[in-house]
Design a protein around this motif. Sequence first.
Motif, PDB file in Angstrom:
ATOM      1  N   ASP A  13       0.820  -1.204   0.000  1.00 20.43           N
ATOM      2  CA  ASP A  13       0.000   0.000   0.000  1.00 20.43           C
ATOM      3  C   ASP A  13       0.855   1.256   0.000  1.00 20.43           C
ATOM      4  O   ASP A  13       1.861   1.340   0.707  1.00 20.43           O
ATOM      5  CB  ASP A  13      -0.895   0.051   1.249  1.00 20.43           C
ATOM      6  CG  ASP A  13      -2.197  -0.714   1.071  1.00 20.43           C
ATOM      7  OD1 ASP A  13      -2.380  -1.335   0.023  1.00 20.43           O
ATOM      8  OD2 ASP A  13      -3.011  -0.697   2.014  1.00 20.43           O
ATOM      9  N   GLY A  26      -0.732  -3.803   3.584  1.00 21.97           N
ATOM     10  CA  GLY A  26      -2.120  -3.448   3.853  1.00 21.97           C
ATOM     11  C   GLY A  26      -3.061  -4.545   3.418  1.00 21.97           C
ATOM     12  O   GLY A  26      -2.670  -5.700   3.270  1.00 21.97           O
ATOM     13  N   TYR A  31      -4.832  -5.603   8.201  1.00 19.76           N
ATOM     14  CA  TYR A  31      -5.409  -4.768   9.254  1.00 19.76           C
ATOM     15  C   TYR A  31      -6.245  -5.594  10.237  1.00 19.76           C
ATOM     16  O   TYR A  31      -6.201  -5.363  11.451  1.00 19.76           O
ATOM     17  CB  TYR A  31      -6.247  -3.648   8.639  1.00 19.76           C
ATOM     18  CG  TYR A  31      -5.401  -2.543   8.059  1.00 19.76           C
ATOM     19  CD1 TYR A  31      -4.828  -1.574   8.865  1.00 19.76           C
ATOM     20  CD2 TYR A  31      -5.143  -2.491   6.694  1.00 19.76           C
ATOM     21  CE1 TYR A  31      -4.028  -0.569   8.341  1.00 19.76           C
ATOM     22  CE2 TYR A  31      -4.347  -1.496   6.156  1.00 19.76           C
ATOM     23  CZ  TYR A  31      -3.792  -0.533   6.987  1.00 19.76           C
ATOM     24  OH  TYR A  31      -2.987   0.448   6.459  1.00 19.76           O
ATOM     25  N   THR A 234      -7.017   4.544   6.853  1.00 23.09           N
ATOM     26  CA  THR A 234      -6.903   3.294   6.096  1.00 23.09           C
ATOM     27  C   THR A 234      -7.033   2.095   7.035  1.00 23.09           C
ATOM     28  O   THR A 234      -6.370   2.026   8.063  1.00 23.09           O
ATOM     29  CB  THR A 234      -5.544   3.215   5.379  1.00 23.09           C
ATOM     30  OG1 THR A 234      -5.375   4.378   4.577  1.00 23.09           O
ATOM     31  CG2 THR A 234      -5.479   1.981   4.497  1.00 23.09           C
ATOM     32  N   GLY A 235      -7.900   1.151   6.683  1.00 22.90           N
ATOM     33  CA  GLY A 235      -8.088  -0.047   7.494  1.00 22.90           C
ATOM     34  C   GLY A 235      -9.088   0.093   8.617  1.00 22.90           C
ATOM     35  O   GLY A 235      -9.247  -0.834   9.429  1.00 22.90           O
TER      36      GLY A 235
END
Length: 296
Positions: A13, A26, A31, A234-235
């Motif tokens: 990522d 990622g 995650y 993100t995640g």
Amino acid sequence: MYDICCVGHITLDKVVTPSSVINMPGGTSFYFSNAIHNMDVSYALVTSLAEKEMNFVDDLREMNIDVKVFPCRNTVYFENIYPENRDHRTQKVSQTADPISIGQLQNIDAKIFHLGPLLANDISLEVIKSLATRGKVSLDVQGFLRTVRKQDVHPVDWEDKKEGLKHIHILKANESEMEVLTGQSDIRKSARLLHEWGVQEVVITLGSMGSVIFSDGVFYNIPAFAPAEICDTTGCGDTYMAGYLYKRIKSADMQEAGEFGAAMASLKIESPGPFTGTEETVLEFLNKNRKPIGRV
């Protein structure tokens, strides 16, 4: 027999925000695994990536995460670009990975299989059907609604949704994914329709406006809790689902599980990279009774 098994590719990522550019592993599997590994649960990850990125798996195993990994030609490469409004992003994909097969999962048994496809071809309908005969299937639908055109990610409907959703016990979607799936912008109408198609627990996340869970005719309104600062979103959905499924496997009701997942997601936002805290960290956050920042 595991309590929870996550199935999905680890990615490379590039996360671009107005204040930073970060390169890191990622994907849902990354995650989710980080978020759940400190919880009191029997957990395994089934993933696939290229040989040259196997150090990502080594790092997970150092955290005592049970990882079943299958080499493939390429690791998925995502570029996630966030504007000031972190509820929205644009994405680019420069390389894709081989699909995960039934054979790679044949020796895995779990009470819940959480599927995290990143692109439409990652996990087949046959894989979903096979896993549904062995446990409950939880699906983050985002990957089935993505197609890549000249490296740009565009929304697309899931071709096998009517058949596939018959085998999904828990479905997670955000508001835009929900609308693509159902053709409905109304959250309650969409949730009811997804339930009619076979989903037992519908989880719709709404970013800073919280989330809604629907099951057996009942809607559960889950608040979003204010993070101390907004660093990296993100995640967040993967972190939410790690908390939600952890609490559900521990027999918590949907309201409690949703609020636990929302608290985990808020804590994740406060720093770059995945959430790696403990259940005690999350409960302490909840017990501070921060004012919710959103409720549907």
